[in-house]
Design a protein around this motif. Sequence first.
Motif, PDB file in Angstrom:
ATOM      1  N   ILE A   1       4.211  10.218  12.559  1.00 21.33           N
ATOM      2  CA  ILE A   1       4.918   9.079  13.162  1.00 21.33           C
ATOM      3  C   ILE A   1       3.773   8.208  13.667  1.00 21.33           C
ATOM      4  N   SER A   2       3.430   7.219  12.878  1.00 20.75           N
ATOM      5  CA  SER A   2       2.104   6.652  13.023  1.00 20.75           C
ATOM      6  C   SER A   2       2.057   5.128  13.085  1.00 20.75           C
ATOM      7  N   PRO A   3       2.391   4.559  14.263  1.00 26.37           N
ATOM      8  CA  PRO A   3       2.199   3.112  14.400  1.00 26.37           C
ATOM      9  C   PRO A   3       0.739   2.721  14.162  1.00 26.37           C
ATOM     10  N   GLY A   4      -0.194   3.579  14.583  1.00 33.35           N
ATOM     11  CA  GLY A   4      -1.617   3.255  14.445  1.00 33.35           C
ATOM     12  C   GLY A   4      -2.069   3.140  13.004  1.00 33.35           C
ATOM     13  N   MET A   5      -1.418   3.863  12.104  1.00 37.03           N
ATOM     14  CA  MET A   5      -1.796   3.798  10.686  1.00 37.03           C
ATOM     15  C   MET A   5      -0.818   2.919   9.896  1.00 37.03           C
ATOM     16  N   SER A   6       0.029   2.187  10.608  1.00 35.38           N
ATOM     17  CA  SER A   6       1.005   1.351   9.906  1.00 35.38           C
ATOM     18  C   SER A   6       0.304   0.127   9.338  1.00 35.38           C
ATOM     19  N   ALA A   7       0.133   0.146   8.038  1.00 39.05           N
ATOM     20  CA  ALA A   7      -0.578  -0.949   7.373  1.00 39.05           C
ATOM     21  C   ALA A   7      -0.100  -1.021   5.930  1.00 39.05           C
ATOM     22  N   PRO A   8      -0.088  -2.227   5.365  1.00 36.21           N
ATOM     23  CA  PRO A   8       0.296  -2.327   3.955  1.00 36.21           C
ATOM     24  C   PRO A   8      -0.792  -1.728   3.068  1.00 36.21           C
ATOM     25  N   TRP A   9      -0.405  -1.252   1.909  1.00 31.62           N
ATOM     26  CA  TRP A   9      -1.417  -0.800   0.948  1.00 31.62           C
ATOM     27  C   TRP A   9      -2.113  -1.992   0.305  1.00 31.62           C
ATOM     28  N   ALA A  10      -1.416  -3.118   0.267  1.00 28.79           N
ATOM     29  CA  ALA A  10      -2.014  -4.307  -0.328  1.00 28.79           C
ATOM     30  C   ALA A  10      -2.960  -4.946   0.689  1.00 28.79           C
ATOM     31  N   GLY A  11      -4.253  -4.825   0.440  1.00 25.68           N
ATOM     32  CA  GLY A  11      -5.251  -5.420   1.325  1.00 25.68           C
ATOM     33  C   GLY A  11      -6.311  -6.111   0.495  1.00 25.68           C
ATOM     34  N   PRO A  12      -7.215  -6.877   1.148  1.00 28.45           N
ATOM     35  CA  PRO A  12      -8.207  -7.628   0.378  1.00 28.45           C
ATOM     36  C   PRO A  12      -9.098  -6.732  -0.487  1.00 28.45           C
ATOM     37  N   ASP A  13      -9.351  -5.476  -0.022  1.00 26.34           N
ATOM     38  CA  ASP A  13     -10.252  -4.587  -0.779  1.00 26.34           C
ATOM     39  C   ASP A  13      -9.507  -3.671  -1.750  1.00 26.34           C
ATOM     40  N   THR A  14      -8.187  -3.680  -1.717  1.00 24.09           N
ATOM     41  CA  THR A  14      -7.438  -2.669  -2.486  1.00 24.09           C
ATOM     42  C   THR A  14      -7.734  -2.706  -3.985  1.00 24.09           C
ATOM     43  N   PRO A  15      -7.753  -3.884  -4.642  1.00 24.25           N
ATOM     44  CA  PRO A  15      -8.012  -3.849  -6.092  1.00 24.25           C
ATOM     45  C   PRO A  15      -9.368  -3.198  -6.422  1.00 24.25           C
ATOM     46  N   ARG A  16     -10.396  -3.517  -5.603  1.00 28.37           N
ATOM     47  CA  ARG A  16     -11.720  -2.928  -5.851  1.00 28.37           C
ATOM     48  C   ARG A  16     -11.694  -1.414  -5.614  1.00 28.37           C
ATOM     49  N   LYS A  17     -11.080  -1.020  -4.481  1.00 31.26           N
ATOM     50  CA  LYS A  17     -11.003   0.407  -4.172  1.00 31.26           C
ATOM     51  C   LYS A  17     -10.195   1.147  -5.234  1.00 31.26           C
ATOM     52  N   ALA A  18      -9.157   0.503  -5.744  1.00 37.46           N
ATOM     53  CA  ALA A  18      -8.270   1.169  -6.718  1.00 37.46           C
ATOM     54  C   ALA A  18      -9.057   1.607  -7.949  1.00 37.46           C
ATOM     55  N   ILE A  19     -10.024   0.795  -8.351  1.00 38.43           N
ATOM     56  CA  ILE A  19     -10.829   1.142  -9.535  1.00 38.43           C
ATOM     57  C   ILE A  19     -11.649   2.404  -9.237  1.00 38.43           C
ATOM     58  N   THR A  20     -12.244   2.463  -8.047  1.00 39.24           N
ATOM     59  CA  THR A  20     -13.012   3.659  -7.658  1.00 39.24           C
ATOM     60  C   THR A  20     -12.087   4.880  -7.618  1.00 39.24           C
ATOM     61  N   TRP A  21     -10.898   4.698  -6.993  1.00 38.66           N
ATOM     62  CA  TRP A  21      -9.967   5.835  -6.860  1.00 38.66           C
ATOM     63  C   TRP A  21      -9.573   6.376  -8.231  1.00 38.66           C
ATOM     64  N   LEU A  22      -9.304   5.454  -9.166  1.00 40.80           N
ATOM     65  CA  LEU A  22      -8.819   5.896 -10.485  1.00 40.80           C
ATOM     66  C   LEU A  22      -9.854   6.772 -11.193  1.00 40.80           C
ATOM     67  N   LEU A  23     -11.150   6.592 -10.798  1.00 40.55           N
ATOM     68  CA  LEU A  23     -12.217   7.352 -11.465  1.00 40.55           C
ATOM     69  C   LEU A  23     -12.537   8.672 -10.745  1.00 40.55           C
ATOM     70  N   MET A  24     -11.925   8.894  -9.567  1.00 37.29           N
ATOM     71  CA  MET A  24     -12.253  10.114  -8.801  1.00 37.29           C
ATOM     72  C   MET A  24     -11.555  11.340  -9.372  1.00 37.29           C
ATOM     73  N   ARG A  25     -12.207  12.507  -9.186  1.00 41.67           N
ATOM     74  CA  ARG A  25     -11.569  13.750  -9.659  1.00 41.67           C
ATOM     75  C   ARG A  25     -10.284  14.014  -8.857  1.00 41.67           C
ATOM     76  N   HIS A  26     -10.404  13.995  -7.501  1.00 38.46           N
ATOM     77  CA  HIS A  26      -9.213  14.169  -6.662  1.00 38.46           C
ATOM     78  C   HIS A  26      -8.715  12.779  -6.276  1.00 38.46           C
ATOM     79  N   SER A  27      -8.195  12.070  -7.242  1.00 38.46           N
ATOM     80  CA  SER A  27      -7.856  10.669  -7.021  1.00 38.46           C
ATOM     81  C   SER A  27      -6.614  10.500  -6.159  1.00 38.46           C
ATOM     82  N   PRO A  28      -6.664   9.579  -5.162  1.00 39.20           N
ATOM     83  CA  PRO A  28      -5.447   9.307  -4.405  1.00 39.20           C
ATOM     84  C   PRO A  28      -4.458   8.431  -5.165  1.00 39.20           C
ATOM     85  N   LEU A  29      -4.905   7.848  -6.296  1.00 43.58           N
ATOM     86  CA  LEU A  29      -4.046   6.909  -7.026  1.00 43.58           C
ATOM     87  C   LEU A  29      -3.969   7.290  -8.502  1.00 43.58           C
ATOM     88  N   VAL A  30      -2.739   7.311  -9.024  1.00 40.84           N
ATOM     89  CA  VAL A  30      -2.536   7.583 -10.451  1.00 40.84           C
ATOM     90  C   VAL A  30      -1.564   6.531 -10.966  1.00 40.84           C
TER      91      VAL A  30
END
Length: 418
Positions: free
Chosen positions: A47-76
């Motif tokens: 129950i996390s007001p402190g972590m309440s944030a959209p996934w869409a952020g200025p860095d998300t597209p760049r981070k998404a590319i890194t995530w897609l290449l990770m072994r334990h990727s948070p994004l598929v």
Amino acid sequence: MRIAVLGAGVVGVASAWYLRQAGHDVTVIDRQAAPAMETSFANAGQISPGMSAPWAGPDTPRKAITWLLMRHSPLVVWPLLDPALFDWVVRFLGNCNSAAYARNKARMVRLAEYSRDKLGELRAGTGIAYDARQRGLLQLFRTQKQADGVESDTFVLTTLGVPFEVLDRNGCIVQEPALAPVSHKFVGGLKLPGDETGDARLFTERLAKLAEAAGVVFRMGATITGLQSEGGRIVSVETDQGSIIADAYVMALGSYSPRLLRPLGIRLHVYPVKGYSITVPVGDAAASPVSTVMDETFKVAVTRLGDRIRVGGTAELGGWSTRLREARRGTLVHSLTDLFPGAADTAQASFWTGLRPMTPDGPPVIGPTKFDNLWLNTGHGTLGWTMACGSGALLADLIGGRVPDIQHDDLGLARYRL
Ligand SMILES: Cc1cc2nc3c(=O)[nH]c(=O)nc-3n(C[C@H](O)[C@H](O)[C@H](O)COP(=O)(O)OP(=O)(O)OC[C@H]3O[C@@H](n4cnc5c(N)ncnc54)[C@H](O)[C@@H]3O)c2cc1C
């Protein structure tokens, strides 16, 4: 007023509770045999007001590319020829800028803080128990780059009045003593002392019982096939068990809401973002987390729920399939055993998946529609448990014509027409 609430997830049941408290005759309709059998079943428990944030952020597209290449990727992402996915991604990318992020985050934090406070009132007023703890959340940084990047988040938290503490390695261990043996694996963290934990399914089941005792009727095992309209109003809900007639209707079908709204000419930009969790009995309490640890590298939350540990994460874009993919279990097990070795025997873990009902901008959609008596309370994405009580209370105020406790005009469908 007779009100039909469509959906008995955490959002539908919370809506029913507050509507009943306001004196309405409420019927909840759901296809499952019991409440909270779909996305509200085994979420990460924050129950996390402190972590309440959209996934869409200025860095998300760049981070998404890194995530897609990770072994334990948070994004598929599963490449699908799905116009709904395409439309959602385009809108999501449109929100990946600083101005949209700040606007969307402010809306989400406002609702989440209100919701955490309403949950506290409900707990005090009813004594409802759901393996709840009020011990804050620790966002754990494994790299210096993550720790250095915390300033942009703390700036927003300061602006929004959300309390936080930036911690060094030792500070993290004070918050979560079981991290001491692995202190070389992280450099610091961000503590959000106002955040809480608890089991959303237990809460929903028990709130449904309280609501039933207060007079709410539950029509379980009824699949909704459509809504009938006439002259700008909804006149009935059609189910495989027959029609149900009410004076007003609340759409709280999570990821399935857009499917039932489309035939009425309402476009709701909600797409399912699949996530996974494992739940393991605590083996050694001293080696286990006391609250939530958010493993920033893998975007995995490790949460203590009574005598269990819940580990949740992964964002999978690719339709409504609820197939369990073994590779995702590996990521969750990795985070748990890497940070809390010896806490639990992961061979005993139960594995689960659910579809987060995500809007492309982040906040849910709460408010009226073009039909006088059809209301929306859906699209809560990663934060439906965090926001359920506040969303239910807000909706009940709107339907009852009362002035809500928080600003709401930017939480409805109208925001997409601007
Ligand atoms: C892995 C994971 C971790 C998460 N962690 C967190 C967290 O830590 N904190 C947090 O705040 N949120 C978290 N979430 C998000 C949260 O679980 C959701 O936002 C929330 O459960 C959505 O609730 P809901 O009531 O809108 O949807 P649901 O719980 O899906 O409820 C919708 C209901 O509608 C019913 N339904 C659907 N279609 C029909 C139909 N045609 N006829 C009849 N009934 C129908 C379903 O049976 C279901 O009961 C997480 C989600 C996932 C997947």
